[in-house]
Design an enzyme around this catalytic site. Structure first.
Site, mmCIF file in Angstrom:
data_model
loop_
_atom_site.group_PDB
_atom_site.id
_atom_site.type_symbol
_atom_site.label_atom_id
_atom_site.label_comp_id
_atom_site.label_asym_id
_atom_site.label_seq_id
_atom_site.Cartn_x
_atom_site.Cartn_y
_atom_site.Cartn_z
ATOM 1 N N CYS A 116 -3.090 -9.709 -6.975
ATOM 2 C CA CYS A 116 -1.824 -9.642 -5.911
ATOM 3 C C CYS A 116 -0.893 -10.719 -6.017
ATOM 4 C CB CYS A 116 -2.684 -9.712 -4.664
ATOM 5 S SG CYS A 116 -3.721 -8.257 -4.072
ATOM 6 N N HIS A 255 2.680 -11.956 0.522
ATOM 7 C CA HIS A 255 1.727 -10.750 -0.047
ATOM 8 C C HIS A 255 1.253 -9.975 1.136
ATOM 9 C CE1 HIS A 255 -1.021 -8.251 -1.941
ATOM 10 N NE2 HIS A 255 -2.147 -8.954 -1.552
ATOM 11 N N ASN A 285 -1.490 -2.706 1.251
ATOM 12 C CA ASN A 285 -1.277 -3.510 0.218
ATOM 13 C C ASN A 285 -1.236 -3.001 -1.161
ATOM 14 O OD1 ASN A 285 -2.030 -5.480 -1.768
ATOM 15 N ND2 ASN A 285 -4.100 -6.002 -0.850
#
Length: 328
Positions: A116, A255, A285
């Site tokens: 990520c 994020h 996500n």
């Protein structure tokens, strides 16, 4: 001679039209809209459907929009970096596949995998190529078909991830804008808490690994949560303090993994909620695509000279923060 810096001159994105709602998930696993919204903060996530469709198809659509907005032609691109954990295949790179589909010939192209944190690692890497003076137009794309590695019988991970892509064009400037500072870290101790158990050279695919459902995301949520809050906040605060950034005028582009993580990081940095970029409720996500998707969605609100802290945490563990001064 003035210092060359890398500056973002445009943003493009693509989100496939089909959605997975919390109601859809509640028919697959023991969960509910209330449970997911309370613990994660996600209501919908996009999913790429269609036989033979992969991450490169998401990347291509995002870059097409980027080209249209910036007036860039495929033959002008010197370098393309694709940040992803869901490549079309182990080889060739999704970057090369993407270049072929776009008609980008003879460009330097490669994939980058930092979980990520991929877009941050990619932005740092791309900036160095720009700063060398040799590369004039660099395309950086974060693209993920996360639904291809989600186990929809796993209540813990199935609500989290979605598909999408975001791309930026990086060009050189001598103005005091662009990528100005960074703090990027990793600690391999985190590999036990977040990974895919099979499919690599250590444990190649077999009937047994498939039957054991070992080709999906494995995550120990509590450990990842604690590390993410601490490490994202630590590096973000370090970059802010080192550059005397005012939390009242700085944007945070974090994020989009979990709303509780984002809230904790913003509070630690002293940044008001109104200056924290969020789209987790709509997109979930999307791993390496979350930060460019934020920049794409907030682009109309940003002004030249705005300070932005990009912060992420991902598998590895990897994490970091970048100070970016908006250029247009």
């Amino acid at each position: 001679m003035s210092q060359i810096r890398a500056v973002i001159t445009g943003v493009g994105a693509y989100l496939p039209p089909d959605l997975i709602t919390n109601e859809d998930l509640s028919r697959l696993v023991d969960t509910s809209d209330e449970w997911i919204m309370t613990r994660i903060g996600i209501k919908t996530r996009h999913v790429l459907k269609g036989e033979g469709k992969g991450t490169s198809d998401l990347a291509v659509e995002a870059i097409k929009e980027l080209f249209e907005k910036t007036g860039t032609k495929p033959e002008e691109v010197d370098l393309l970096i694709c940040c992803t954990v869901t490549p079309d295949m182990l080889f060739p790179s999704t970057a090369c596949v993407t270049c072929d589909k776009l008609g980008i010939r003879n460009a330097f192209a490669f994939d980058l995998n930092a979980g990520c944190s991929g877009f941050l690692y990619g932005l740092s890497t791309a900036s160095k190529f720009i700063e060398s003076g040799k590369y004039k137009k660099v395309v950086l794309v974060g693209a993920e078909k996360m639904t291809s590695i989600v186990d929809y019988t796993d209540r813990a991970t199935s609500p989290i991830f979605g598909d999408g892509a975001g791309a930026v064009l990086l060009e050189p400037t001598t103005e005091n804008v662009g990528v100005l500072d960074e703090e990027l870290k990793s600690d391999g101790v985190g590999r036990i808490h977040l990974h895919m158990k099979a499919g690599g050279s250590v444990k190649p695919s077999t009937h047994e690994t498939i039957d054991a459902r070992e080709h999906y995301i494995y995550q120990e949520g509590q450990a990842v949560f604690k590390w993410a809050v601490a490490k994202m906040a630590d590096t973000a605060v370090e970059v802010m303090e080192r550059n005397n950034l005012d939390p009242n005028t700085t944007w945070l582009a974090p994020h989009q993994a979990n709303l509780r993580i984002i809230d904790a990081v913003g509070q630690r940095m002293g940044i008001d909620n109104s200056r924290v970029m969020l789209n987790i409720e709509k997109f979930g996500n999307t791993t390496a695509a979350t930060i460019p998707l934020l920049l794409w969605e907030w682009e109309p609100k940003l002004k030249k000279g705005d300070d932005i802290i990009l912060a992420a945490f991902g598998a590895g563990f990897t994490w970091g923060a970048i100070w970016l001064k908006w250029a247009y």
